[in-house]
Design an enzyme around this catalytic site. Structure first.
Site, PDB file in Angstrom:
ATOM      1  N   ARG A 126      -9.938  13.898  10.331  1.00 56.18           N
ATOM      2  CA  ARG A 126      -9.902  12.560  10.934  1.00 56.18           C
ATOM      3  C   ARG A 126      -8.461  12.297  11.380  1.00 56.18           C
ATOM      4  O   ARG A 126      -7.542  12.453  10.560  1.00 56.18           O
ATOM      5  CB  ARG A 126     -10.339  11.538   9.878  1.00 56.18           C
ATOM      6  CG  ARG A 126     -10.365  10.108  10.359  1.00 56.18           C
ATOM      7  CD  ARG A 126     -11.018   9.188   9.340  1.00 56.18           C
ATOM      8  NE  ARG A 126     -10.198   8.950   8.148  1.00 56.18           N
ATOM      9  CZ  ARG A 126     -10.525   8.100   7.183  1.00 56.18           C
ATOM     10  NH1 ARG A 126     -11.664   7.417   7.259  1.00 56.18           N
ATOM     11  NH2 ARG A 126      -9.743   7.938   6.136  1.00 56.18           N
TER      12      ARG A 126
ATOM     13  N   ASP B  95      -5.073  10.950   9.195  1.00 53.15           N
ATOM     14  CA  ASP B  95      -5.150  11.099   7.736  1.00 53.15           C
ATOM     15  C   ASP B  95      -3.913  11.811   7.192  1.00 53.15           C
ATOM     16  O   ASP B  95      -3.420  12.769   7.776  1.00 53.15           O
ATOM     17  CB  ASP B  95      -6.394  11.907   7.331  1.00 53.15           C
ATOM     18  CG  ASP B  95      -7.570  11.029   6.978  1.00 53.15           C
ATOM     19  OD1 ASP B  95      -7.346   9.830   6.699  1.00 53.15           O
ATOM     20  OD2 ASP B  95      -8.719  11.533   6.982  1.00 53.15           O
TER      21      ASP B  95
ATOM     22  N   ASN C 149      -5.521   4.400  -3.793  1.00 53.93           N
ATOM     23  CA  ASN C 149      -6.861   4.138  -3.209  1.00 53.93           C
ATOM     24  C   ASN C 149      -7.760   3.387  -4.187  1.00 53.93           C
ATOM     25  O   ASN C 149      -8.317   4.006  -5.104  1.00 53.93           O
ATOM     26  CB  ASN C 149      -7.510   5.454  -2.794  1.00 53.93           C
ATOM     27  CG  ASN C 149      -6.910   6.021  -1.521  1.00 53.93           C
ATOM     28  OD1 ASN C 149      -5.706   6.219  -1.433  1.00 53.93           O
ATOM     29  ND2 ASN C 149      -7.738   6.250  -0.532  1.00 53.93           N
TER      30      ASN C 149
ATOM     31  N   LYS D 135       2.120  -3.854   6.593  1.00 53.85           N
ATOM     32  CA  LYS D 135       2.517  -3.770   5.169  1.00 53.85           C
ATOM     33  C   LYS D 135       4.034  -3.570   5.077  1.00 53.85           C
ATOM     34  O   LYS D 135       4.716  -4.215   4.272  1.00 53.85           O
ATOM     35  CB  LYS D 135       1.782  -2.623   4.466  1.00 53.85           C
ATOM     36  CG  LYS D 135       0.283  -2.839   4.325  1.00 53.85           C
ATOM     37  CD  LYS D 135      -0.047  -4.005   3.401  1.00 53.85           C
ATOM     38  CE  LYS D 135      -1.516  -4.302   3.325  1.00 53.85           C
ATOM     39  NZ  LYS D 135      -1.835  -5.606   2.734  1.00 53.85           N
TER      40      LYS D 135
ATOM     41  N   TYR E 158      -1.877  -1.588  11.185  1.00 54.54           N
ATOM     42  CA  TYR E 158      -2.173  -2.071   9.829  1.00 54.54           C
ATOM     43  C   TYR E 158      -1.064  -1.658   8.864  1.00 54.54           C
ATOM     44  O   TYR E 158      -0.498  -2.485   8.141  1.00 54.54           O
ATOM     45  CB  TYR E 158      -3.534  -1.522   9.343  1.00 54.54           C
ATOM     46  CG  TYR E 158      -3.667  -1.563   7.852  1.00 54.54           C
ATOM     47  CD1 TYR E 158      -3.928  -2.764   7.206  1.00 54.54           C
ATOM     48  CD2 TYR E 158      -3.479  -0.422   7.072  1.00 54.54           C
ATOM     49  CE1 TYR E 158      -4.002  -2.823   5.818  1.00 54.54           C
ATOM     50  CE2 TYR E 158      -3.550  -0.465   5.695  1.00 54.54           C
ATOM     51  CZ  TYR E 158      -3.811  -1.659   5.078  1.00 54.54           C
ATOM     52  OH  TYR E 158      -3.872  -1.715   3.712  1.00 54.54           O
TER      53      TYR E 158
ATOM     54  N   SER F 207       0.826  -1.204   0.000  1.00 51.30           N
ATOM     55  CA  SER F 207       0.000   0.000   0.000  1.00 51.30           C
ATOM     56  C   SER F 207       0.857   1.249   0.000  1.00 51.30           C
ATOM     57  O   SER F 207       1.978   1.262   0.543  1.00 51.30           O
ATOM     58  CB  SER F 207      -0.859  -0.029   1.265  1.00 51.30           C
ATOM     59  OG  SER F 207      -1.401   1.230   1.527  1.00 51.30           O
TER      60      SER F 207
HETATM   61  N1  UFG Z   1     -13.026  10.566   3.952  1.00 47.52           N
HETATM   62  C1  UFG Z   1     -14.027  11.472   4.237  1.00 47.52           C
HETATM   63  N2  UFG Z   1     -15.196  10.974   4.753  1.00 47.52           N
HETATM   64  C2  UFG Z   1     -15.398   9.644   4.971  1.00 47.52           C
HETATM   65  C3  UFG Z   1     -14.368   8.737   4.676  1.00 47.52           C
HETATM   66  C4  UFG Z   1     -13.189   9.238   4.158  1.00 47.52           C
HETATM   67  O1  UFG Z   1     -13.873  12.677   4.053  1.00 47.52           O
HETATM   68  O2  UFG Z   1     -16.477   9.277   5.473  1.00 47.52           O
HETATM   69  C5  UFG Z   1     -11.779  11.079   3.363  1.00 47.52           C
HETATM   70  C6  UFG Z   1     -10.547  10.760   4.187  1.00 47.52           C
HETATM   71  O3  UFG Z   1     -10.352  11.740   5.171  1.00 47.52           O
HETATM   72  C7  UFG Z   1      -9.476  10.738   3.112  1.00 47.52           C
HETATM   73  C8  UFG Z   1     -10.206  10.246   1.862  1.00 47.52           C
HETATM   74  O4  UFG Z   1     -11.585  10.450   2.121  1.00 47.52           O
HETATM   75  O5  UFG Z   1      -9.046  12.039   2.878  1.00 47.52           O
HETATM   76  C9  UFG Z   1      -9.980   8.779   1.582  1.00 47.52           C
HETATM   77  O6  UFG Z   1     -10.256   8.044   2.759  1.00 47.52           O
HETATM   78  P1  UFG Z   1     -10.378   6.458   2.776  1.00 47.52           P
HETATM   79  O7  UFG Z   1     -10.702   6.051   4.159  1.00 47.52           O
HETATM   80  O8  UFG Z   1     -11.289   5.998   1.696  1.00 47.52           O
HETATM   81  O9  UFG Z   1      -8.926   5.996   2.364  1.00 47.52           O
HETATM   82  P2  UFG Z   1      -7.516   6.318   3.072  1.00 47.52           P
HETATM   83  O10 UFG Z   1      -6.748   7.122   2.091  1.00 47.52           O
HETATM   84  O11 UFG Z   1      -7.659   6.846   4.416  1.00 47.52           O
HETATM   85  O12 UFG Z   1      -6.954   4.851   3.296  1.00 47.52           O
HETATM   86  C10 UFG Z   1      -6.812   3.986   2.234  1.00 47.52           C
HETATM   87  C11 UFG Z   1      -7.068   2.541   2.672  1.00 47.52           C
HETATM   88  C12 UFG Z   1      -5.968   2.043   3.549  1.00 47.52           C
HETATM   89  C13 UFG Z   1      -4.627   2.346   2.973  1.00 47.52           C
HETATM   90  C14 UFG Z   1      -4.516   3.810   2.652  1.00 47.52           C
HETATM   91  C15 UFG Z   1      -3.233   4.146   2.009  1.00 47.52           C
HETATM   92  O13 UFG Z   1      -8.283   2.425   3.360  1.00 47.52           O
HETATM   93  O14 UFG Z   1      -6.102   0.658   3.664  1.00 47.52           O
HETATM   94  O15 UFG Z   1      -5.548   4.176   1.766  1.00 47.52           O
HETATM   95  O16 UFG Z   1      -2.995   5.517   2.092  1.00 47.52           O
HETATM   96  F1  UFG Z   1      -3.632   2.036   3.827  1.00 47.52           F
END
Ligand code: UFG
Length: 344
Positions: free
Chosen positions: A298, A301, A182, A156, A152, A127
């Protein structure tokens, strides 16, 4: 060369799409999955999409004896694609040992068994989380690995190291580490997609559930980041495109094209998209209005990350092809299909 490929976690989101692409490329697939975060129906849907039923074993990859039994039963496995892992960032903070056991023991078992059963190579599902907040964007494979933000993420990083150490010790195996950005979207048939249990943590399932009225409002986590519109930026990669990257990786292993025994590739589009841009693109592509509001950041992030995928484009021969509009429409069609099936 066509091979017999063991896909661990093959009934999961990325796994199921990859099984279909492997079958389309002429490979024979054996799936192993403990169904902890997926369902056996997925095997039926894989068959509906590809016309071929993959072999399926409901087993846990942390169980060494069971895995030995699998290699005895399915003789002649040439390569492994290892997806099976726990993947919820928040849960990993609460249950680190569960994550270390599931994610690390599974890999160790596979690496121990590979030489015994003459398995040539392993493609590992890594990842972009290993880069943390990169100093330079877009991020290349050369970027330094940053301290993991969660157990997590740490699994990785550790797993990448375990593979490197094993190969360096003289194990006769080859490996390709794919660092996904993503992954989103669903199969265009709407027969395969992401099936989050309970309240989704990831953006797209939360967004499509909100669009359908299952959730009242989508919270946009943070509007004051140092980005053009204040929301976080990610590189959203279509899951079918991502699945195809695994087929290229398997071919590279079989055709002895690797420059090193362990290679790493970024799998992303090269385009960064903010959360707000993504919401507006979804609205335009589907004609559905989304109820959303900007709330606090969050914790944990990353502000912004997107891939430099040139190494994958030039050396692996793979490139992301699907437009973000088509990808978001596929996610929406999948959500509507789940409603039709009475699942969500
Ligand atoms: N987000 C929102 N609202 C939500 C959910 C997410 O605004 O309800 C935002 C998050 O703050 C982030 C973006 O949308 O800015 C993407 O969030 P995700 O949770 O979809 O994905 P992440 O980038 O946090 O995490 C993903 C995978 C992980 C992996 C990571 C690598 O879920 O498994 O990418 O950076 F490790």
């Amino acid at each position: 060369m066509k091979g017999k490929i063991l896909v661990t976690g093959g009934t999961g989101f990325i796994g199921s799409h990859t099984v279909v692409e492997l079958q389309k490329a002429g490979h024979e697939v054996v799936i192993v999955d403990n169904l902890s975060n997926s369902s056996a129906d997925v095997v039926d849907n894989i068959e509906k999409v590809s016309g071929i039923r993959p072999a399926f074993e409901k087993l846990d990859c942390t169980n060494l004896d069971a895995m030995k039994g699998l290699f005895e039963k399915h003789k002649g496995i040439n390569a492994i694609i290892h997806f099976a892992a726990s993947k919820a960032v928040g849960e990993s903070v609460e249950k680190p040992l569960l994550y270390y056991r599931n994610n690390i023991v599974s890999l160790i078992n596979l690496l121990e068994l590979m030489p015994k059963y003459a398995v040539e190579g392993i493609v590992f599902s890594s990842s972009c989380t290993v880069y943390g907040q990169p100093d330079k964007l877009p991020v290349t494979e050369e970027a330094p690995i940053k301290k993991a933000e969660s157990p997590y993420g740490n699994t990785k990083q550790i797993n990448e190291e375990i593979i490197r150490d094993t190969v360096a010790s003289g194990s006769p195996i080859k490996s390709i580490l794919l660092r996904y950005f993503n992954p989103i979207g669903a199969h265009p048939s709407a027969l395969l997609g992401e099936l989050p249990l309970g309240v989704p943590c990831n953006l797209i399932p939360y967004l499509t559930q909100t669009a359908l009225g299952l959730r009242k409002i989508l919270n946009v986590f943070g509007g004051d980041y140092n980005t053009p519109d204040g929301s976080c930026i990610r590189d959203y990669i279509n899951v079918v495109d991502l699945a195809k990257a695994h087929v290229f990786a398997i071919a590279r292993i079989f055709e002895n094209k690797q420059k090193e025994k362990v290679e790493v590739f970024n799998i992303g589009t090269g385009q960064g998209l903010s959360v707000l841009e993504l919401i507006h693109t979804f609205e335009k592509a589907t004609g559905v209005k989304l109820n959303y509001k900007i709330v606090d950041r969050r914790p944990g992030d990353i502000e912004q990350v997107w891939a430099d995928p040139s190494k994958a484009n030039n050396e692996l021969g793979w490139k992301a092809e699907t437009t973000i509009e088509d990808t978001l429409r596929s996610a929406w069609n999948w959500q509507k299909e789940l409603r039709k099936r009475g699942i969500q």
